[in-house]
Design an enzyme around this catalytic site. Structure first.
Site, PDB file in Angstrom:
ATOM      1  N   GLU A 187       0.887  -1.163   0.000  1.00  0.00           N
ATOM      2  CA  GLU A 187       0.000   0.000   0.000  1.00  0.00           C
ATOM      3  C   GLU A 187       0.924   1.212   0.000  1.00  0.00           C
ATOM      4  O   GLU A 187       1.724   1.394   0.925  1.00  0.00           O
ATOM      5  CB  GLU A 187      -0.892  -0.005   1.236  1.00  0.00           C
ATOM      6  CG  GLU A 187      -2.029   0.981   1.179  1.00  0.00           C
ATOM      7  CD  GLU A 187      -3.171   0.522   0.279  1.00  0.00           C
ATOM      8  OE1 GLU A 187      -4.011   1.368  -0.051  1.00  0.00           O
ATOM      9  OE2 GLU A 187      -3.231  -0.673  -0.085  1.00  0.00           O
ATOM     10  N   ASP A 215      -4.729  11.475   7.655  1.00  0.00           N
ATOM     11  CA  ASP A 215      -3.540  10.831   8.186  1.00  0.00           C
ATOM     12  C   ASP A 215      -3.102  11.445   9.500  1.00  0.00           C
ATOM     13  O   ASP A 215      -3.278  12.645   9.734  1.00  0.00           O
ATOM     14  CB  ASP A 215      -2.392  10.920   7.178  1.00  0.00           C
ATOM     15  CG  ASP A 215      -2.638  10.060   5.959  1.00  0.00           C
ATOM     16  OD1 ASP A 215      -2.924   8.870   6.138  1.00  0.00           O
ATOM     17  OD2 ASP A 215      -2.579  10.581   4.829  1.00  0.00           O
ATOM     18  N   TYR A 268     -11.116  -2.330   2.589  1.00  0.00           N
ATOM     19  CA  TYR A 268     -10.314  -1.767   3.679  1.00  0.00           C
ATOM     20  C   TYR A 268     -11.218  -1.601   4.908  1.00  0.00           C
ATOM     21  O   TYR A 268     -12.121  -0.780   4.920  1.00  0.00           O
ATOM     22  CB  TYR A 268      -9.731  -0.421   3.258  1.00  0.00           C
ATOM     23  CG  TYR A 268      -8.598   0.078   4.138  1.00  0.00           C
ATOM     24  CD1 TYR A 268      -8.753   0.244   5.511  1.00  0.00           C
ATOM     25  CD2 TYR A 268      -7.364   0.391   3.588  1.00  0.00           C
ATOM     26  CE1 TYR A 268      -7.717   0.691   6.309  1.00  0.00           C
ATOM     27  CE2 TYR A 268      -6.316   0.853   4.378  1.00  0.00           C
ATOM     28  CZ  TYR A 268      -6.497   0.990   5.734  1.00  0.00           C
ATOM     29  OH  TYR A 268      -5.471   1.436   6.526  1.00  0.00           O
TER      30      TYR A 268
END
Length: 282
Positions: free
Chosen positions: A57, A68, A183
Site C-alpha cells: 500500500e 492521516d 479496507y
C-alpha cells in the site's frame, strides 16, 4: 507490466488464493512514495518486498493529508520537500512493478491529486505501470462514481473503506463497489497510533469482528484490517477477527523517520519489522 486483458484485482485474488493454500494470510505494509527521497524510497520498498510483504500500500504525497496522523503527514512533507510529485511517483511505481511483477500494488491518496491529472488520465497512467488498486481517502462513496468508472475502465480496482460506525446501507455499497479487497477500519479516527504506547497485547479485533461478518454477508471483497496495527499480536488479532490480511502504515513509516541519517540501518530495521509481522500471518 500493465493491467490490460486481466480481470480487475487479479493480483489480489491470486495472492489471497496462494496464501490460502499455505494456510497463511496477507501482511501489507504502507509507505509514502518518495520518503525521504526517490532513490531511498525505492530501496525501502524493495526491502519490504524482500522481507515478505504480500502486497504493498503506497502513498502519493499530498500537502494536506487530512485523514492521516502526524507520522504519515510528516512523511508526505519530506517527500514533497524532496521534489516528489505524481510523475516521479509513476517512475518509482514502474520500477517497483519491474522488480516484483506479481505483487499487488495499491495506492492510497487524496482526490485533488486525481483531479489535478484528470480522472481518466490518472487511472490510465496508473494502469500502465501496473497499479492494482486505488483508495481515495477523502472521496465518499456517494461522490465516487466518476472515479469508480475510470478505475474499472482501466482494470484498476477501486477500494472503499468500511468504518466501524457505518450504516448497513453504506456497508452494502462498500461491498458492491470495492474490488480486490475491502479496507476495514479497526477503529474510527485518523491513521496511525502513538507507536510507543502500543504493547504486544493491545488488541484490534473486537470491533472488527461484527463488521467483517456483515461484509461477508454482503459478499464483499476480501476484508483487510488497517489503522493502528503495529505489533505481531495485532496482526494475529486482525486475522482472528476474520480478516484476510492486515495493513500496517505508521509503524513502518516511523522506522523510516527514525533512520533518516542511516539508510543501511533503515533497511535492516524495515526488514526485521516486516519479517516479524509477516510471521504472525502464518
Amino acid at each position: 507490466m500493465t493491467n490490460a486483458q486481466q480481470p480487475v484485482g487479479f493480483r489480489y485474488q491470486q495472492t489471497f488464493n496462494d496464501l490460502a493454500t499455505k494456510n497463511e494470510k496477507a501482511f501489507i505494509p504502507f509507505v509514502m512514495i518518495g520518503d525521504p527521497n526517490a532513490e531511498q524510497s525505492l530501496s525501502a520498498i524493495k526491502a519490504l518486498i524482500d522481507a515478505g510483504a504480500d502486497a504493498l500500500e503506497l502513498g502519493i504525497p499530498f500537502s494536506d493529508p487530512s485523514a492521516d496522523g502526524v507520522t504519515i503527514q510528516m512523511a508526505a512533507l519530506r517527500a514533497i520537500k524532496a521534489g516528489i510529485n505524481t510523475d516521479v511517483c509513476i517512475e518509482v511505481l514502474a520500477k517497483v512493478r519491474e522488480y516484483a511483477p506479481n505483487i499487488p500494488i495499491g495506492l492510497l491518496l487524496y482526490g485533488n491529486l486525481v483531479f489535478a491529472r484528470g480522472i481518466d488520465n490518472f487511472y490510465r497512467d496508473m494502469a500502465q505501470v501496473g497499479v492494482d488498486s486505488v483508495l481515495i481517502a477523502d472521496i465518499p462513496i456517494r461522490e465516487s462514481q466518476p472515479f469508480r468508472e475510470a478505475a474499472l475502465k482501466y482494470n484498476v480496482a477501486p477500494i472503499f473503506i468500511a468504518p466501524p460506525n457505518a450504516s448497513d446501507e453504506t456497508l452494502q455499497d462498500v461491498c458492491a463497489y470495492s474490488h480486490g479487497y475491502t479496507y476495514v477500519l479497526s477503529r474510527a479516527g485518523v491513521t496511525g497510533v502513538d507507536v510507543e504506547q502500543q504493547t504486544e497485547h493491545t488488541t484490534t479485533a473486537s470491533p472488527a469482528q461484527s463488521l467483517i461478518s456483515t461484509l461477508n454477508k454482503y459478499q464483499g471483497a476480501s476484508p483487510v484490517l488497517g489503522f493502528g496495527i503495529s505489533t505481531p499480536q495485532q496482526v494475529r488479532d486482525a486475522l482472528s477477527a476474520g480478516a484476510s490480511g492486515a495493513i500496517s502504515g505508521s509503524a513502518v513509516v516511523r522506522i523510516i523517520e527514525d533512520n533518516l541519517n542511516d539508510h543501511a540501518r533503515m533497511i535492516t530495521e524495515l526488514t526485521q519489522f516486516i519479517a516479524s509481522m509477516k510471521a504472525a500471518t502464518k
